[in-house]
Scaffold this motif. Structure first.
Motif, mmCIF file in Angstrom:
data_model
loop_
_atom_site.group_PDB
_atom_site.id
_atom_site.type_symbol
_atom_site.label_atom_id
_atom_site.label_comp_id
_atom_site.label_asym_id
_atom_site.label_seq_id
_atom_site.Cartn_x
_atom_site.Cartn_y
_atom_site.Cartn_z
ATOM 1 N N MET C 1 0.839 -1.194 0.000
ATOM 2 C CA MET C 1 0.000 0.000 0.000
ATOM 3 C C MET C 1 0.877 1.247 0.000
ATOM 4 N N PRO C 3 1.769 5.245 0.557
ATOM 5 C CA PRO C 3 1.234 6.278 1.436
ATOM 6 C C PRO C 3 0.379 7.224 0.603
ATOM 7 N N ASP C 108 -18.268 3.549 8.655
ATOM 8 C CA ASP C 108 -17.743 4.903 8.822
ATOM 9 C C ASP C 108 -16.249 5.026 8.601
ATOM 10 N N HIS C 109 -15.564 3.945 8.224
ATOM 11 C CA HIS C 109 -14.099 4.047 8.173
ATOM 12 C C HIS C 109 -13.618 5.003 7.092
ATOM 13 N N ASN C 112 -14.783 8.663 8.209
ATOM 14 C CA ASN C 112 -13.964 9.184 9.296
ATOM 15 C C ASN C 112 -12.613 9.671 8.779
ATOM 16 N N ASP C 113 -12.072 8.933 7.863
ATOM 17 C CA ASP C 113 -10.773 9.279 7.297
ATOM 18 C C ASP C 113 -10.857 10.594 6.505
ATOM 19 N N VAL C 247 -3.703 -2.570 -2.059
ATOM 20 C CA VAL C 247 -3.633 -4.012 -1.878
ATOM 21 C C VAL C 247 -2.979 -4.354 -0.549
ATOM 22 N N GLY C 248 -3.295 -5.526 0.008
ATOM 23 C CA GLY C 248 -2.658 -5.991 1.233
ATOM 24 C C GLY C 248 -2.696 -7.505 1.308
ATOM 25 N N LYS C 262 -9.343 -6.129 7.823
ATOM 26 C CA LYS C 262 -8.084 -5.732 7.179
ATOM 27 C C LYS C 262 -8.344 -4.797 6.008
ATOM 28 N N ARG C 264 -10.488 -2.470 5.718
ATOM 29 C CA ARG C 264 -10.865 -1.086 6.036
ATOM 30 C C ARG C 264 -9.731 -0.103 5.790
ATOM 31 N N ASP C 265 -8.539 -0.452 6.255
ATOM 32 C CA ASP C 265 -7.411 0.453 6.058
ATOM 33 C C ASP C 265 -7.076 0.622 4.582
ATOM 34 N N ILE C 266 -7.157 -0.481 3.850
ATOM 35 C CA ILE C 266 -6.859 -0.398 2.420
ATOM 36 C C ILE C 266 -7.884 0.490 1.728
ATOM 37 N N ARG C 268 -9.858 2.930 2.971
ATOM 38 C CA ARG C 268 -9.844 4.364 3.265
ATOM 39 C C ARG C 268 -8.615 5.053 2.693
ATOM 40 N N LEU C 269 -7.480 4.360 2.675
ATOM 41 C CA LEU C 269 -6.288 4.967 2.081
ATOM 42 C C LEU C 269 -6.452 5.091 0.564
#
Lengths: 295, 295, 295, 295
Positions: C1, C3, C108-109, C112-113, C247-248, C262, C264-266, C268-269
């Motif tokens: 992923m 930044p 909401d992920h 929220n981001d 991707v993760g 897992k 969620r982070d992918i 929102r970014l």
């Protein structure tokens, strides 16, 4: 893209015990207690009990505390205990190099990578033969002192060609067949014969872009990531259980031929990684999925 | 880890014009206007004006609209316009393959990778010679029909050995020297002679773990990521301008020898990527840093 | 992923000029010559001419050399030159914050981001309203002093609900609609109205796992990588032009609910990155694909 | 950058047993035999025996087969067996949420991330208090109904301020202190008190760029990758045992402020991941290194 697996020549005194069985209380204990009683020193262990499918999987690296470890006696003594759990198991000796046959067409990036790792001892395999439907890669293989079989194939001669392939697999005692961009679809019969011991590399992130020319499909779709998937073959094309996947970024300026070029590194690393995982006994087949005790 | 750069054999009709000069109004225009007037069709262009250091950098891929493009005439006509901006520039013809010399010690993973890409046309280079302070890698190089020079080195013979190296560089017309895990520190004099045209691969994420045995340093420190850094050499060991860096995850079960093994893939991909960026004229040196117009 | 993109509040004096037109000799020159004549200092520029589709794209960051830069006069003066090339162009002032409306369901992920980046000035947007078919996220939105519209939806009331949404978009002057896990399929009519200015996040690596419950599909398939795709919406569900993908790695021990977690982070970014690319005018739509001048 | 750890609210019936001791034959067996005898069903297990340092580490997830599992009785019964191996162990109940205190200065990206994961149950923690040497982040914390302590600090008042901090830690029963960009160096005394239960995020790939302004150092050096390191604090600044590290690509056009911006996502993901690993009992401290049983 992750770097390769450890890919060690399994070290001087490290044995590997792998086992799987239906889920049940005591599955770990039956393995670890036996190892303790056999005075085997566990250096690394991973186990997983799959709540959804009801399968249990364990992988143990150990070294015998005493000299004169007798593998046959170990197997014989463990067998009845395993049987109580309907547990299949496999014991792999230190320094084991799996005999393999590699199948290719004309593209050499995966083959070259495997040959290099083999030649330098970075992959615990013995390449017994390379089979191709084209003559092109013979010089590369010959330099490594490995037999090269050119078995041309046409729709009409496919059964005969596969019989030739199968003969090589049997005669060489190959325990793994690596389809290193072979580009031919194996027959159902061949898939069945090689079930669980043939790894293919497909040049896309399956299940996306199955079938032919995945990079061209990827270009048409305008994706921003391309990848490769190493999987056991089965009768359903590009649907076999996935071992590992690799990925890389691409952009608008990458024409189909650029995707092909960028994909080469992803493919060869992903395939080499899958082979390493397999020969280090880190992969367990379970229905259409795999359990992989990676490091 | 990113996949390799495009690594095309620069295509049949694509020229590359690169230029850099002090920041000033009109820097882009002086280049693009001339290209337009010369009936050159721009297919890709990137420019950057560094606000902190006051440097301007531009890279253009173009194809002449008309037959009979005359590179010398182009250079001659552009030179006075560039001079007004104190602009240095370079014109690279389609299909140019940069002549290079590779220096190695005993480790072959980077060399093998470069040889493969060279042999298959994936890197636009011509390997004119391989130089080593050890005889070990001669067979591999010989198979590729490339001259191999074994120049042993001791602290006492270093000046003589470097003179031999320099002679090979000059006689082969090498425009780039690739230190593919050469493991010897070059003298200040040699560094100066090769300024801007010698790329080294260091097996750590510089500036972390400079100097000897970086993987062992990394193990001691307990890092969870290891990497490699490709950089131009300069007189200050492991401090030259960085071109690109690669990285991979490691864990507690990776002993120093495992880090060495895992690092091999990172090193060779990072070095190959740096060489590709250099030969495709994507890298500009500017004091201690680089501008890299990557894709 | 990767930044996030730079995501700067575009700095005090940097304008952005973007343009696209059919391929033709002189496309770069018509832009850069005008900028030079207008005494505009180019700090960064990227252009691409698509050989397969015949489209040209350019993005320029510049700052006027003189005080009193007149954007209207600039546009008026450039228009006829652009017209000769059938070139559409857009000029974006320093400090522009794009007015947006965000649509969500219950998750909401992503919201929220986006709220966090908005609140801290890390994304150059003004969130004019949040629309949801559920009341759940109202408190979070209210804390940020942003209007929250709860527009429930049923198959029967879909046309009325979309009319309400459209009214908010129009009244707020939103130039971008962000579907931050909205979970409802927009009508063809709505897709058309929002063409090129509505970004959706789909929780898979498209074209893999289209439609509902992609993580459950991914679990069934046993993939070793999951991802997210940010794309412009169009009338063909999950087929709109892709802006960016994340991707993760996942494994056998990740049950469907773990993939969801897992992911969620992918997601929102990836969505935040796509929005940043869009508002920084780095994305060009071209048929079913995008050109993205990333950094 | 990897996605977050599973970060589940530990599920309804899953207990965690972790243990470590000096290497010795039978270490695994003493744990797994006891679990079997206690009718505990092991769902996941990982163990590692460190050949270089002579340490053994094991982590087991299990669920009791029978109702009425008595944790105290379990501990009491296992204690003498563990004692034979000089084994320390810890039993963690399902649904345990670790009480934590977070320390911050003015930057809120890590805090905001932790608050979000806490609020939505994605991290099994209870945030008992937030402590800052600045008042700025009070509103954000207040919205989450968490006590905010503003303890200003000067070189002169440091001992008193640390006494205040320590009082909060003790009164709240915090078992973990998270330094979420606190920007103050803790005294030796404080480091000792918090040994093994205070996690710091440093905004570089340690050991590169220790100390102040690492992004500015990274810019000066011209690196192509930046990262963040989550580590346990110890008395030696930025030298504590590393838990996990994150990384992202940067380029020549990233000025120091851009590195700061890009780094925010890396920092908050890396810190959140480290906290998840810690609270899920996946991290073992061993001298200056950690053993991390990641998923």
């Amino acid at each position: 893209m992750s770097p390769m697996n450890r890919s060690v020549d399994m070290s001087a005194d490290t044995w590997i015990l792998t086992a799987q069985c239906p889920s049940r209380l005591g599955t770990v204990d039956v393995v670890t207690r036996f190892l303790k009683e056999s005075r085997c020193y566990i250096t690394e262990q991973q186990s997983f009990d799959d709540r959804l499918s009801g399968g249990f999987f364990i992988r143990t690296e150990f070294r015998p505390e005493d000299d004169g470890f007798d593998a046959d006696a170990f197997r014989a003594a463990f067998a009845p205990r395993a049987a109580e759990f309907a547990m299949s198991f496999e014991l792999t000796a230190p320094g084991t190099r799996l005999p393999v046959v590699i199948m290719v067409s004309k593209a050499d990036h995966c083959l070259n990578d495997l040959l290099y790792r083999y030649r330098t001892g970075q992959l615990p395999i013995k390449i017994r033969a390379v089979i191709s439907n084209h003559p092109d890669l013979e010089p590369l293989v010959a330099w490594h002192d490995i037999p090269y079989h050119h078995f041309p194939i046409t729709p009409e001669t496919k059964p005969e060609q596969e019989a030739q392939v199968w003969q090589v697999v049997q005669e060489t005692g190959a325990e793994l067949v690596i389809l290193a961009r072979y580009m031919q679809v194996l027959s159902s019969d061949m898939c069945e014969k090689l079930a669980g011991r043939a790894i293919n590399i497909h040049h896309s992130l399956l299940p996306g872009f199955k079938g032919a020319k995945p990079y061209h499909q990827a270009y048409e779709k305008g994706v921003k990531l391309v990848g490769a998937t190493a999987h056991y073959i089965n009768d359903d094309l590009d649907e076999g259980p996935i071992i590992t996947q690799g990925v890389g970024a691409v952009g608008h300026a990458d024409y189909p031929e650029d995707l092909v070029a960028k994909g080469r590194d992803i493919e060869r690393l992903t395939l080499a990684r899958a082979v390493a995982l397999h020969v280090e006994r880190r992969v367990f087949l379970h229905d259409k999925r795999t359990v992989v005790f990676d490091r």
